[in-house]
Scaffold this motif. Structure first.
Motif, short mmCIF file in Angstrom:
data_model
loop_
_atom_site.label_atom_id
_atom_site.label_comp_id
_atom_site.label_asym_id
_atom_site.label_seq_id
_atom_site.Cartn_x
_atom_site.Cartn_y
_atom_site.Cartn_z
N ILE A 186 -8.25 10.11 -7.23
CA ILE A 186 -7.76 8.76 -7.48
C ILE A 186 -8.93 7.79 -7.59
CG2 ILE A 186 -6.27 6.91 -6.64
CD1 ILE A 186 -4.77 9.51 -7.27
N GLU A 213 -6.67 -0.31 1.29
CA GLU A 213 -5.79 0.59 0.55
C GLU A 213 -6.32 2.01 0.58
OE1 GLU A 213 -7.69 -1.83 -0.76
OE2 GLU A 213 -7.69 -1.73 -2.97
N HIS A 251 0.92 4.08 -3.06
CA HIS A 251 0.62 5.51 -2.92
C HIS A 251 1.79 6.37 -3.38
CE1 HIS A 251 2.64 7.23 0.77
NE2 HIS A 251 2.30 8.34 0.17
N THR A 253 -5.81 2.59 -9.02
CA THR A 253 -5.25 1.33 -8.53
C THR A 253 -6.28 0.22 -8.69
OG1 THR A 253 -6.04 1.57 -6.24
CG2 THR A 253 -3.90 2.54 -6.77
N ARG A 296 -2.13 10.93 2.19
CA ARG A 296 -2.32 12.11 1.35
C ARG A 296 -3.62 12.81 1.74
NH1 ARG A 296 2.38 13.42 -1.57
NH2 ARG A 296 3.59 11.48 -1.38
N TRP A 306 -5.97 14.26 -1.09
CA TRP A 306 -6.54 13.45 -2.16
C TRP A 306 -8.01 13.12 -1.89
CZ3 TRP A 306 -2.46 9.06 -3.42
CH2 TRP A 306 -1.35 9.65 -4.06
N LEU A 311 1.61 6.49 -7.18
CA LEU A 311 0.56 7.43 -7.58
C LEU A 311 1.02 8.87 -7.41
CD1 LEU A 311 -2.51 5.72 -5.87
CD2 LEU A 311 -2.08 5.83 -8.34
N HIS A 359 0.83 -1.21 0.00
CA HIS A 359 0.00 0.00 0.00
C HIS A 359 0.86 1.26 0.00
CE1 HIS A 359 -3.57 -2.38 1.91
NE2 HIS A 359 -3.46 -2.59 0.62
N ARG A 360 1.94 1.25 0.78
CA ARG A 360 2.83 2.43 0.79
C ARG A 360 3.47 2.64 -0.57
NH1 ARG A 360 4.20 0.38 5.92
NH2 ARG A 360 6.15 -0.52 5.15
N PHE A 373 -4.09 5.19 1.66
CA PHE A 373 -3.89 6.34 0.77
C PHE A 373 -4.41 7.62 1.42
CE2 PHE A 373 -4.60 3.31 -3.10
CZ PHE A 373 -3.38 2.72 -2.87
#
Length: 225
Positions: free
Chosen positions: A45, A55, A32, A111, A63, A66, A35, A28-29, A59
């Motif tokens: 996203i 996820e 992101h 994703t 962020r 986002w 992205l 997951h890290r 994310f």
């Protein structure tokens, strides 16, 4: 998957991926960060296969600016995602359906994690093309899922390793073996070369492998400009 309609199975879902997917939190890290190479601080996203919300939560925490559209065909899994996100859910538009139900965008990135291995080759190609159509030129798509060689002995060996990892992570060994056997028997698994070819056929740049963990592979590719 019928289990995604089962309330008990859905309630246990959050425990499963961590035990079965090597380095899930790191995946997951990495997703992101890939992205973020393109998406601005106020990026939008698209997350296909958003059920469960793991996820999305990663994310959204990473962020704060986002916003997201999360798409999933299973209503119970979307409900679980909303619960998983808690207050962060205010930044997500949840859509019950397939990729065709997603808004046109354009999005700054997308994703599809632990999802495409459920689809046939034709269904994957359609999903990838629909994802591409919703991305800005040059925007990344990050995918990760089961992908193993098609030679029978090699498939068996890697699925056995998948089961061993799950058992070492706390899953009962008999359950892990049954899960691995079910994956090999029921899922339309493709080889890494087939996966990469599909991404290019769908209109993405040559994919870059960023994640490999036993039976799982992850790629990042960009919409061709």
């Amino acid at each position: 998957m019928s289990s995604f309609h089962d309330a008990t199975a859905v309630a246990r879902y959050a425990q499963g991926p961590v035990r079965q997917v090597p380095g899930l939190h790191a995946l997951h890290r990495m997703a992101h960060l890939l992205l973020a190479e393109h998406a601005p601080d106020d990026g939008r996203i698209l997350v296909l296969g958003a059920g469960g919300g793991l996820e999305l939560r990663a994310f959204a925490n990473a962020r704060p600016g986002w916003r997201f559209v999360g798409v999933d065909p299973y209503a119970p899994m979307l409900a679980l995602a909303e619960n998983t996100l808690g207050p962060l859910a205010s930044r997500v538009e949840f859509i019950h359906g397939e990729i065709d139900a997603a808004p046109a965008g354009p999005f700054d990135g997308a994703t599809c994690l632990l999802t495409l291995h459920f689809l046939t080759l034709e269904e994957r190609l359609h999903a990838l093309r629909q994802l591409r159509e919703r991305l800005k030129p040059g925007a990344p798509l990050v995918v990760a899922h089961h992908s193993i060689a098609q030679e029978p002995e090699e498939r068996t060996r890697w699925l056995g390793r998948y089961a061993s990892f799950a058992a070492a992570s706390g899953v009962a060994y008999a359950d892990a073996r049954r899960a691995a056997e079910g994956i090999g028997r029921r899922l339309p698994l493709l080889s890494p070369a087939q996966e990469e070819s599909l991404l290019e056929r769908a209109g993405f740049t040559p994919p870059e492998l960023f994640y490999a963990a036993f039976t799982f592979r992850g790629w990042v590719a960009r919409r061709e400009t």
